[in-house]
Write a protein that holds these residues in place. Structure first.
Motif, PDB file in Angstrom:
ATOM      1  N   ARG A  28     -25.286   6.281   1.086  1.00  0.00           N
ATOM      2  CA  ARG A  28     -24.360   4.483   0.822  1.00  0.00           C
ATOM      3  C   ARG A  28     -24.544   4.791  -0.730  1.00  0.00           C
ATOM      4  NH1 ARG A  28     -23.472   1.442   3.399  1.00  0.00           N
ATOM      5  NH2 ARG A  28     -24.026  -0.879   4.105  1.00  0.00           N
ATOM      6  N   SER A  29     -23.298   4.357  -1.257  1.00  0.00           N
ATOM      7  CA  SER A  29     -23.755   4.216  -2.819  1.00  0.00           C
ATOM      8  C   SER A  29     -24.222   2.769  -2.787  1.00  0.00           C
ATOM      9  CB  SER A  29     -21.970   3.574  -3.031  1.00  0.00           C
ATOM     10  OG  SER A  29     -22.229   2.262  -3.146  1.00  0.00           O
ATOM     11  N   ASP A  32     -22.892  -0.869  -2.533  1.00  0.00           N
ATOM     12  CA  ASP A  32     -22.650  -0.467  -0.841  1.00  0.00           C
ATOM     13  C   ASP A  32     -24.278  -1.777  -0.482  1.00  0.00           C
ATOM     14  OD1 ASP A  32     -20.212  -0.095  -0.524  1.00  0.00           O
ATOM     15  OD2 ASP A  32     -20.362   1.834   0.064  1.00  0.00           O
ATOM     16  N   ARG A  35     -24.788  -5.264  -1.639  1.00  0.00           N
ATOM     17  CA  ARG A  35     -23.452  -6.006  -1.054  1.00  0.00           C
ATOM     18  C   ARG A  35     -23.861  -6.173   0.449  1.00  0.00           C
ATOM     19  NH1 ARG A  35     -19.496  -8.527  -3.194  1.00  0.00           N
ATOM     20  NH2 ARG A  35     -18.109  -8.917  -2.110  1.00  0.00           N
ATOM     21  N   GLU A  36     -24.009  -4.737   0.940  1.00  0.00           N
ATOM     22  CA  GLU A  36     -23.861  -4.939   2.490  1.00  0.00           C
ATOM     23  C   GLU A  36     -25.030  -5.232   3.300  1.00  0.00           C
ATOM     24  OE1 GLU A  36     -20.839  -5.863   3.713  1.00  0.00           O
ATOM     25  OE2 GLU A  36     -20.062  -5.090   1.466  1.00  0.00           O
ATOM     26  N   LYS A  41     -24.166 -10.697  -3.070  1.00  0.00           N
ATOM     27  CA  LYS A  41     -22.816 -10.607  -3.085  1.00  0.00           C
ATOM     28  C   LYS A  41     -22.456 -10.948  -4.883  1.00  0.00           C
ATOM     29  CE  LYS A  41     -21.949 -10.364   1.060  1.00  0.00           C
ATOM     30  NZ  LYS A  41     -21.099  -8.807   1.961  1.00  0.00           N
ATOM     31  N   GLU A  45     -17.362  -5.737  -6.448  1.00  0.00           N
ATOM     32  CA  GLU A  45     -16.667  -4.810  -6.609  1.00  0.00           C
ATOM     33  C   GLU A  45     -15.301  -5.309  -6.750  1.00  0.00           C
ATOM     34  OE1 GLU A  45     -16.548  -2.279  -2.780  1.00  0.00           O
ATOM     35  OE2 GLU A  45     -15.866  -0.594  -4.236  1.00  0.00           O
ATOM     36  N   CYS A  55     -19.611  -4.225 -11.043  1.00  0.00           N
ATOM     37  CA  CYS A  55     -20.386  -4.136  -9.961  1.00  0.00           C
ATOM     38  C   CYS A  55     -22.090  -3.580 -10.593  1.00  0.00           C
ATOM     39  CB  CYS A  55     -20.071  -2.699  -9.604  1.00  0.00           C
ATOM     40  SG  CYS A  55     -19.834  -1.283 -10.839  1.00  0.00           S
ATOM     41  N   CYS A  67     -21.431   1.189  -8.745  1.00  0.00           N
ATOM     42  CA  CYS A  67     -20.550   2.149  -8.093  1.00  0.00           C
ATOM     43  C   CYS A  67     -20.209   2.935  -7.896  1.00  0.00           C
ATOM     44  CB  CYS A  67     -19.021   1.559  -8.033  1.00  0.00           C
ATOM     45  SG  CYS A  67     -17.991   2.087  -9.270  1.00  0.00           S
TER      46      CYS A  67
END
Ligand code: FES
Ligand code: FES
Length: 160
Positions: A28-29, A32, A35-36, A41, A45, A55, A67
């Motif tokens: 996982r970055s 991500d 955000r995910e 949010k 990106e 980012c 990132c």
């Protein structure tokens, strides 16, 4: 302590002032993850390859492009995203106030990264000069403002 199997890590870190433990995919970055997985949010990106600064977050007080970092590298560290940037009274941070007052926000896509980079600089160097500010923000691209209002906003926040 990172517990490792072939595909996941048990991550332990601090995020915006709170302890966090989470099992995450080892690939996982950090972007991500923010955000995910965390749903934060405000961190944007843009290029995805370290060129734009959209980012940017603070890791142990240093501004990094999320990132380009893996989430597992947060182990034992402190992450601050734009959602964790606040004034002492819990309201807007001085940078957020001066960005608004100076009209340094247009579409706003670059703004979280610019505020994170500026905060990193002012923590490290509260008396930063205009040249210091320009140098610090070279990694943050803005397509809208022409930068003058951004520089002015950071200079004004420096005095608060
Ligand atoms: S999205 Fe990370 S530097 Fe552009
Ligand atoms: S305000 Fe639009 S990219 Fe900076």
């Amino acid at each position: 302590m990172i517990s490792r199997n072939s595909k996941s890590f048990s991550l332990s870190c601090r995020v915006n002032g709170s302890e966090l433990e989470r099992e995450i995919p080892s690939s996982r970055s950090l972007l991500d993850f923010i955000r995910e997985d965390l749903g934060l949010k405000g961190t944007k990106e843009g290029c995805g390859e370290g060129e734009c600064g959209a980012c940017m977050v603070l890791v142990d007080g240093l501004a990094v492009n999320s990132c380009l970092m893996m989430a597992v590298q947060l182990q034992g560290k402190e992450l601050v995203t734009i959602e964790g940037i606040k004034g002492k009274d819990g309201g807007l941070h001085s940078l957020q106030k001066t960005f608004l007052a100076e009209g340094a926000v247009q579409c706003g896509f670059c703004t979280p990264g610019l505020i994170i980079a500026s905060e990193a600089l002012l923590r490290r160097k509260p008396d930063a000069t205009l040249e210091d500010i320009k140098l610090e923000l070279t990694g943050n691209l803005c397509r809208c403002t022409g930068y003058e209002k951004v520089l002015s906003a950071v200079e004004k926040a420096r005095r608060k």
